[in-house]
Design a protein around this motif. Sequence first.
Motif, PDB file in Angstrom:
ATOM      1  N   PRO A   4       0.811  -1.214   0.000  1.00 34.88           N
ATOM      2  CA  PRO A   4       0.000   0.000   0.000  1.00 34.88           C
ATOM      3  C   PRO A   4       0.848   1.269   0.000  1.00 34.88           C
ATOM      4  O   PRO A   4       2.051   1.244   0.275  1.00 34.88           O
ATOM      5  N   ILE A   5       0.201   2.377  -0.277  1.00 33.53           N
ATOM      6  CA  ILE A   5       0.789   3.700  -0.097  1.00 33.53           C
ATOM      7  C   ILE A   5       0.235   4.254   1.208  1.00 33.53           C
ATOM      8  O   ILE A   5      -0.977   4.245   1.434  1.00 33.53           O
ATOM      9  N   LEU A   6       1.129   4.687   2.092  1.00 36.12           N
ATOM     10  CA  LEU A   6       0.724   5.223   3.383  1.00 36.12           C
ATOM     11  C   LEU A   6       0.591   6.738   3.279  1.00 36.12           C
ATOM     12  O   LEU A   6       1.510   7.416   2.808  1.00 36.12           O
ATOM     13  N   VAL A   7      -0.552   7.259   3.688  1.00 37.95           N
ATOM     14  CA  VAL A   7      -0.819   8.700   3.675  1.00 37.95           C
ATOM     15  C   VAL A   7      -0.959   9.156   5.120  1.00 37.95           C
ATOM     16  O   VAL A   7      -1.810   8.653   5.854  1.00 37.95           O
ATOM     17  N   LEU A  68       5.637   3.374  -0.394  1.00 30.32           N
ATOM     18  CA  LEU A  68       6.078   4.748  -0.172  1.00 30.32           C
ATOM     19  C   LEU A  68       5.113   5.405   0.798  1.00 30.32           C
ATOM     20  O   LEU A  68       4.027   4.887   1.059  1.00 30.32           O
ATOM     21  N   ALA A  69       5.530   6.544   1.327  1.00 25.79           N
ATOM     22  CA  ALA A  69       4.688   7.288   2.263  1.00 25.79           C
ATOM     23  C   ALA A  69       4.534   8.721   1.779  1.00 25.79           C
ATOM     24  O   ALA A  69       5.506   9.346   1.320  1.00 25.79           O
ATOM     25  N   SER A 220       4.874   8.960  -9.814  1.00 23.44           N
ATOM     26  CA  SER A 220       6.166   8.742 -10.479  1.00 23.44           C
ATOM     27  C   SER A 220       7.057   7.796  -9.687  1.00 23.44           C
ATOM     28  O   SER A 220       7.981   7.198 -10.248  1.00 23.44           O
ATOM     29  N   LEU A 221       6.801   7.653  -8.392  1.00 21.26           N
ATOM     30  CA  LEU A 221       7.623   6.803  -7.528  1.00 21.26           C
ATOM     31  C   LEU A 221       6.978   5.453  -7.232  1.00 21.26           C
ATOM     32  O   LEU A 221       7.595   4.599  -6.599  1.00 21.26           O
ATOM     33  N   SER A 222       5.742   5.242  -7.693  1.00 23.63           N
ATOM     34  CA  SER A 222       4.990   4.047  -7.341  1.00 23.63           C
ATOM     35  C   SER A 222       4.896   3.094  -8.528  1.00 23.63           C
ATOM     36  O   SER A 222       4.405   3.477  -9.589  1.00 23.63           O
ATOM     37  N   PRO A 223       5.340   1.860  -8.370  1.00 21.78           N
ATOM     38  CA  PRO A 223       5.193   0.891  -9.459  1.00 21.78           C
ATOM     39  C   PRO A 223       3.726   0.569  -9.705  1.00 21.78           C
ATOM     40  O   PRO A 223       2.901   0.621  -8.797  1.00 21.78           O
TER      41      PRO A 223
END
Length: 262
Positions: A4-7, A68-69, A220-223
């Motif tokens: 996941p992406i952490l927000v 990523l965060a 841009s940083l997330s596959p």
Amino acid sequence: MSAPILVFDSGIGGLTVLRELRTHMPDRKFVYVADDAGFPYGDWQEDRLRERIVSLFKDLVPHYAPQLAVIACNTASTLVLEDLRAAFDIPFVGTVPAIKPAAERTRSGLISVLATPGTVRRDYTRDLIGRFAGHCAVRLVGSSELARLTEQSILGGETSDDAIAAEIASCFVEEEGRRTDIVVLACTHYPLIANRFRQLAPWPVDWLDPAEAIARRARSLSPAADDMPEGFDQAHFTSGEASYAMRRLIRGFGLEFSSERD
């Protein structure tokens, strides 16, 4: 399923960034973390707040294993972003005042930055002005109440127009026939009630929200994900509690409250 992406935010302001992240990355899973036990960050001494946020991430990163965060908070980003990047081996996307695009768009040369007192007093903010807006007159407006008023308003509480108008009044400058034409929203809470700002403003301005730029950078940083996510994303509140109004709000953003990190 991809990681996941952490927000992360101090409260509900980061929901404005989450909304834009989903628009740009509908195939990703998200974990939304609100440090409501520490809200509002403007009341904290800087060293203590820096220690708190890094300590929280020492738990969050191994537990959720995010790809990523996104630090969806100007105060946290201008204070602790470099500490987080040094401490953890994942990319971090910060939220900083959108001074560069404001300086590129202004016609009058009069810009205001509506922020929390912490963001206003940071050298980081003043460095951005020096680097990108030297040809502009930039007014820094630090509101100690507006984030609270925003949460109160969004969760169904009474907030008077007079109270909000008083907090944004200093953003509007008239000088030698020119007027402020851009107000940078340098707290992610503020876009939640931007429509009220528009109604209460003495003249029309461009209210600049950085969420889209944050989302583009994160993408841009997330596959790319292997498949589309199913069900609701998870929301964690550091207090371990959420009112009925809060649960309704986060449900509307496609989040399911979790009192435990399970």
